[in-house]
Design an enzyme around this catalytic site. Sequence first.
Site, mmCIF file in Angstrom:
data_model
loop_
_atom_site.group_PDB
_atom_site.id
_atom_site.type_symbol
_atom_site.label_atom_id
_atom_site.label_comp_id
_atom_site.label_asym_id
_atom_site.label_seq_id
_atom_site.Cartn_x
_atom_site.Cartn_y
_atom_site.Cartn_z
ATOM 1 C CD GLU A 1 7.353 0.633 9.355
ATOM 2 O OE1 GLU A 1 7.028 -0.548 9.101
ATOM 3 O OE2 GLU A 1 8.107 0.928 10.303
ATOM 4 C CG ASN A 2 0.694 -1.425 7.179
ATOM 5 O OD1 ASN A 2 0.753 -2.637 7.357
ATOM 6 N ND2 ASN A 2 1.146 -0.859 6.053
ATOM 7 C CG ASP B 1 2.190 -5.730 -0.643
ATOM 8 O OD1 ASP B 1 1.214 -5.029 -0.309
ATOM 9 O OD2 ASP B 1 3.233 -5.256 -1.139
ATOM 10 N N GLY B 2 -0.722 -6.608 -1.769
ATOM 11 C CA GLY B 2 -1.413 -6.433 -3.043
ATOM 12 C C GLY B 2 -2.928 -6.356 -2.931
ATOM 13 C CG ASN B 3 -4.835 -7.423 0.692
ATOM 14 O OD1 ASN B 3 -4.450 -8.403 0.067
ATOM 15 N ND2 ASN B 3 -4.924 -7.404 2.014
ATOM 16 N N GLY B 4 -4.822 -3.804 -1.961
ATOM 17 C CA GLY B 4 -5.330 -2.538 -2.492
ATOM 18 C C GLY B 4 -5.361 -2.555 -4.013
ATOM 19 N NE ARG C 1 -1.204 0.579 4.244
ATOM 20 C CZ ARG C 1 -1.313 -0.447 3.422
ATOM 21 N NH1 ARG C 1 -2.509 -0.933 3.138
ATOM 22 N NH2 ARG C 1 -0.244 -0.986 2.889
HETATM 23 C C1 IPE Z 1 3.953 -4.737 4.095
HETATM 24 O O1 IPE Z 1 3.214 -4.265 3.028
HETATM 25 C C2 IPE Z 1 3.075 -4.915 5.296
HETATM 26 C C3 IPE Z 1 2.048 -5.966 5.214
HETATM 27 C C4 IPE Z 1 1.866 -6.765 4.205
HETATM 28 C C5 IPE Z 1 1.211 -6.087 6.368
HETATM 29 P P1 IPE Z 1 3.093 -2.707 2.690
HETATM 30 O O2 IPE Z 1 2.222 -2.605 1.533
HETATM 31 O O3 IPE Z 1 2.718 -1.967 3.913
HETATM 32 O O4 IPE Z 1 4.612 -2.330 2.338
HETATM 33 P P2 IPE Z 1 5.203 -1.165 1.420
HETATM 34 O O5 IPE Z 1 4.652 0.116 1.936
HETATM 35 O O6 IPE Z 1 4.763 -1.434 0.021
HETATM 36 O O7 IPE Z 1 6.686 -1.294 1.564
HETATM 37 C C1 IPE Z 2 -1.402 -5.689 2.072
HETATM 38 O O1 IPE Z 2 -2.040 -5.125 0.961
HETATM 39 C C2 IPE Z 2 -2.248 -5.607 3.317
HETATM 40 C C3 IPE Z 2 -1.735 -4.692 4.343
HETATM 41 C C4 IPE Z 2 -0.626 -3.997 4.295
HETATM 42 C C5 IPE Z 2 -2.560 -4.557 5.530
HETATM 43 P P1 IPE Z 2 -1.921 -3.578 0.656
HETATM 44 O O2 IPE Z 2 -3.023 -2.877 1.341
HETATM 45 O O3 IPE Z 2 -0.546 -3.084 0.979
HETATM 46 O O4 IPE Z 2 -2.150 -3.558 -0.905
HETATM 47 P P2 IPE Z 2 -1.380 -2.691 -1.986
HETATM 48 O O5 IPE Z 2 0.092 -2.945 -1.789
HETATM 49 O O6 IPE Z 2 -1.731 -1.261 -1.729
HETATM 50 O O7 IPE Z 2 -1.871 -3.193 -3.298
HETATM 51 MG MG MG Z 3 1.152 -2.997 -0.066
#
Ligand code: IPE
Ligand code: IPE
Ligand code: MG
Length: 246
Positions: free
Chosen positions: A70-71, A23-26, A74
């Site tokens: 749930e993704n 998590d945390g790519n965005g 997006r």
């Molecule tokens: C969980 O991360 C799913 C993955 C890392 C693939 P999310 O970023 O989707 O989770 P929430 O929305 O913060 O709970």
């Molecule tokens: C995790 O990073 C990757 C996926 C859920 C596909 P995010 O895209 O959730 O990054 P943040 O949490 O918004 O920083």
């Molecule tokens: Mg995330």
Amino acid sequence: MAEPEPASLDRDRIPRHVAIIMDGNGRWANARGLPRTAGHAQGEPALFDVIQGALGLGIEWLTVYAFSTENWSRPADEVSFLMHFNIDLLRRRRDEMDEMGVRIHFIGDRDDPRVPDELRTEIDVAEALTAANTTMHLVFAFNYGGRNEVAHAVRRLAVDVASGTIDVDAVGMESLAERMYLPEMPDPDLVIRSSGEMRISNFLLWESAYSEFVFTPVLWPDFDGTTLAACIAEYQGRDRRYGGVG
Ligand code: IPE
Ligand code: IPE
Ligand code: MG
């Protein structure tokens, strides 16, 4: 979390199965004024450094959460990017993973009509290509949801009860566990989540009943084999009691 101290790792107590919520790519991208998708792209070298690190430590099973049920909520362009990114990653990297002796598995609902056919094909190809490998199992949780997995297992069990394959009195934890996506996968000893969030987000709900959890503020694109080793060092300091008295 403690600073990385790989030298302090007890090589005899390496967790057999490590599962990671990447998590945390965005946020990594936002902090640099880049589109979120640039953060996903930068997650790839992080993943491969972690795979190398896991191989070096002798981890048997590594599971990574790549896309949750749930993704899909997006923005459409981000979802589309992630689908094509996964197709591309499998095409570019499958031979390398094969040469490393990694056996690739996918858990999740690959039959969902929203999953592009091309991706379904690449998943099948990667699994077939690496099916005989034994150095490490690498499980991609893709279009994965823990509740979905349990519901799917219950549905299969119901079908087997209805057809008389299994007696209703035999329905229990074992018969349910046998119908999860990958029954041969051991429960994770350690679940790691990057980016500072401290929640499970529908990951391995059934399997993580007695897992240890390590949360690190490191954003996934900055995560590497050294971060993995530091998380394992933290795990090794835990006292796993399984409801007993230790
Ligand atoms: C969980 O991360 C799913 C993955 C890392 C693939 P999310 O970023 O989707 O989770 P929430 O929305 O913060 O709970
Ligand atoms: C995790 O990073 C990757 C996926 C859920 C596909 P995010 O895209 O959730 O990054 P943040 O949490 O918004 O920083
Ligand atoms: Mg995330």
